[in-house]
Design a protein around this motif. Structure first.
Motif: not given
Length: 295
Positions: A224-232
């Protein structure tokens, strides 16, 4: 992003392979791009590449807004770095929002949603430049700013986050030896402690894995606190950036966790390993993600 905007993105498809839209309660997985992935080219060239890749959502790196030649680079001499800072300060002081609106127009014309603006915010940032990051995000039409900031600067950041009503995703690296940088679950907690609901998380699952933390467990607890992820994809124990599927990062588990729980967390590919051709490598990254979320 509003429900209507999200629905529109799902109906048109993101990166050409969003899960079929069956209602807002099942939005699918948004696979976007951190435009730092295209740091080898100008803004116009980057947009052209995103169109070629059928990318419909992006996290816009500051280097594609500010003059590319003034961005920090490894192996620069102290004199070069100092001169770049001087010129960048001059550019920021003279910036007109009409220019940012023209940047927004380019993305709109290309059919690409600016999901977030990515700006560097460190302890020594001036009040002018700190507020400018929020003004740019606002002019781009996004309600999200991501930053590789510091724990101690977040109190200053929160003042503007509340003023502009813009979410700020704290972005992590793997610098577990630097307690003032975001790298550990504890650093995220310290960075947000006592601050408003606008202070959130931009979780880089590759760096999180390299720092030997469990991205799946963290996302499950803090989604609920995550606005987006970085995928690597990186190896554990401060390991190298590698082609998707070659490292220890649980990309498959993370994407399916988001998909199966219908969480509205954009997953932005950030290309950092050494490949022969940026666009060709991004095509591989996209195909890898497509295979995961459609299986």
């Amino acid at each position: 992003m509003t429900r209507r905007e999200w629905s529109k993105l799902m109906l048109t498809g993101l990166a050409g392979f969003a899960i079929p839209f069956t209602g807002f309660s099942q939005p699918g997985v948004v696979i976007g791009l951190q435009t730092y992935s295209l740091r080898d080219r100008s803004l116009d060239e980057a947009i052209k590449a995103m169109v070629q890749l059928n990318i419909k959502s992006c996290e816009l790196w500051e280097g594609h807004v500010e003059p590319l030649e003034l961005q920090w680079k490894r192996n620069s001499t102290p004199e070069e770095t100092s001169r770049k800072k001087e010129l960048l300060t001059e550019w920021r002081n003279s910036l007109q929002m009409s220019y940012i609106e023209s940047v927004r127009g380019k993305f709109s014309k290309a059919g690409i949603k600016v999901q977030a603006y990515s700006a560097t915010i460190k302890d020594n940032i001036s009040e002018h430049d700190l507020e400018l990051a929020f003004r740019i995000a606002q002019a781009l039409g996004t309600d999200t700013l991501t930053t590789s900031g510091t724990v101690s600067v977040m109190k200053r950041v929160d003042v503007y986050a509340q003023r502009y009503k813009i979410n700020v995703g704290m972005h992590n690296h793997a610098h577990v030896d630097k307690p003032n940088e975001f790298a550990t679950p504890d650093s995220f907690e310290r960075g947000a402690k006592g601050l408003s609901e606008y202070i959130k998380i931009n979780l880089d699952i590759g760096h999180f894995t390299a720092a030997n933390f469990d991205a799946v467990a963290f996302i499950r607890e803090h989604h609920q606190r995550i606005v987006c992820l970085h995928l690597k994809d990186r190896k554990k124990d401060q390991g190298a950036n590698l082609p998707f599927g070659s490292g220890d990062t649980p990309i498959k588990e993370v994407l399916r966790l988001i998909r199966d729980n219908n969480w509205a967390i954009p997953a932005n590919i950030e290309y950092e390993y050494n490949g022969a051709d940026t666009v060709k490598e991004l095509e591989k990254c996209i195909a890898y993600c497509q295979q995961i979320i459609t299986a």
